[in-house]
Design an enzyme around this catalytic site. Structure first.
Site, short mmCIF file in Angstrom:
data_model
loop_
_atom_site.label_atom_id
_atom_site.label_comp_id
_atom_site.label_asym_id
_atom_site.label_seq_id
_atom_site.Cartn_x
_atom_site.Cartn_y
_atom_site.Cartn_z
N CYS A 144 129.28 27.51 82.17
CA CYS A 144 128.43 28.51 81.51
C CYS A 144 129.25 29.66 80.95
O CYS A 144 129.34 30.74 81.54
CB CYS A 144 127.34 29.04 82.43
SG CYS A 144 126.13 29.96 81.44
N CYS A 322 122.93 27.51 75.90
CA CYS A 322 123.30 28.68 76.70
C CYS A 322 122.27 29.77 76.41
O CYS A 322 122.30 30.38 75.34
CB CYS A 322 124.70 29.15 76.31
SG CYS A 322 125.27 30.50 77.33
#
Length: 393
Positions: A144, A322
């Protein structure tokens, strides 16, 4: 994947090697570090999420031997397999930063990447008085890649709300040369950074934390060996990351240590009965939960065909997502493919901050994770994307 395999070959033919007693939905830790969620809401006992009837082997993998179709566990226990799915994730290496992890015993420092340090981020955020607030991004692949920024935007919003913003000098020190890898979203983020008066220092890699003095030391990657020291009142550390130790120099891995799979089918390049998914692979896309969801649907189809001695046909396009949290009720939903081109689900401009996307990140995605992805029913948003775009036509 074990839930999907259970439906294919029966629970008695599926085993999962997993040492952890507790399973965490880690994407929630951004919001835990920002005080918007409780850590406990991200956790469930691992036993409660194991598919019924599947054998849970609560041990660690010590070695992989694909030439003999077996896996070695701790205590020299050997397990043979017909098909192997490697989903070992990525390892955190705080110890590669001098002064860590022991520096976390001091106040003013936290990290949303570990269950042991995420609540320290929230404490440091609340205790902030005045000075530098520094957020870091390391010189390695990370899971991430948006998370190091998300906590920065949440912190800025929190200090604005509590009247401390004017006393905070917010710095994002990143080893990268860009703020985000996809231009459309990078442009939107740079606007936010400018609006909120955040300083970005590119090609700066955290190499040491002197927690007793509240000092962070960064190497200038454009001038190797040249370092600069910053005082901090708050420091959020994103640790260096890498392949799990068991994969380094393993026959299933590439020269760096990532599982060496075909980027379209997720089948191993040398061992046709071995497959990889998620952060442990060398797939050239971002390492996110959304990528895993999309990969799981492709891998399901790949294995089905391989089991029938047929060639895989379903192709993974590198889809990842994301949700860039930019405030306590705002998210930019970045979605893109292998070519770093936007691959958006909704017929709107997703580079804009939206309240609806925040609720998707904070409320809908955890529900989908526990109730659909882990049960093998969620293969990413591709069907929804098709539906949305058909509707537009």
């Amino acid at each position: 994947m074990s839930a999907r395999m259970k439906r294919k070959v029966g629970a008695g033919n599926v085993a999962v090697v997993e040492p952890s007693k507790t399973h965490y939905y880690q994407p929630l830790w951004t919001l835990v570090g920002g005080g918007a969620k409780q850590l406990a809401t991200s956790a469930r006992p691992t036993g409660s999420i194991m598919p019924k009837g599947v054998e849970w082997i609560q041990s660690r993998v010590a070695a992989l031997d694909p030439d003999k179709n077996c896996v070695w566990l701790e205590n020299d226990i050997k397990i043979s397999y017909k098909y192997l799915i490697i989903a070992l994730g990525i390892s955190l290496h705080y110890e590669k930063i001098k002064g860590l992890p022991e520096g976390f015993h001091h106040p003013k420092i936290g990290s949303n990447y570990s269950v042991h340090t995420v609540e320290k981020t929230w404490k440091a955020l609340q205790d902030f008085k005045e000075g530098n607030a520094i957020f870091t991004f390391p010189n390695t692949p990370v899971k991430c890649a948006g998370a190091p920024q998300k906590i920065m935007y949440l912190s800025e919003a929190y200090w604005r709300k509590t009247g401390k913003r004017s006393k905070a000098n917010i710095m994002f020190n990143t080893s990268l040369g860009v703020i985000f890898g996809v231009k459309k979203y990078a442009d939107a983020l740079l606007e936010i950074i400018k609006e909120r008066n955040i300083a970005v220092n590119y090609k700066r890699n955290l190499v040491e934390v002197r927690a007793d003095k509240q000092e962070a030391v960064f190497e200038n990657l454009d001038k190797p060996g040249v370092t600069e020291v910053h005082q901090y009142e708050m420091l959020h550390v994103t640790p260096p990351m890498g392949p799990p130790d068991v994969l380094i120099n393993s026959p299933v891995s590439d020269e760096i240590g990532w599982v060496d799979v075909d980027k379209e089918t997720l089948q191993h390049k040398r061992y046709p009965n071995v497959f990889g998914i998620g952060d442990c692979t060398n797939l050239p896309t971002s390492k996110t939960a959304a990528a895993v969801a999309a990969q799981s649907g492709v891998l399901d189809k790949t294995i089905s065909l391989v089991m029938k001695n047929q060639l895989p046909t379903k192709k993974y396009d590198g889809y990842t997502s994301c949700p860039l949290v930019t405030g306590y009720n705002k998210v930019i939903l970045a979605e893109f493919d292998y070519a770093a081109q936007p691959l958006e689900t909704f017929p709107i401009d997703q580079s804009k901050e939206r309240v609806t996307m925040y609720h998707m990140k904070a409320d809908m995605m955890p529900f989908l994770y526990w109730n659909a992805l882990l049960k093998g029913y969620w293969g990413g948003p591709a069907p929804l994307r098709k539906l949305m775009h058909l509707g537009l036509k």
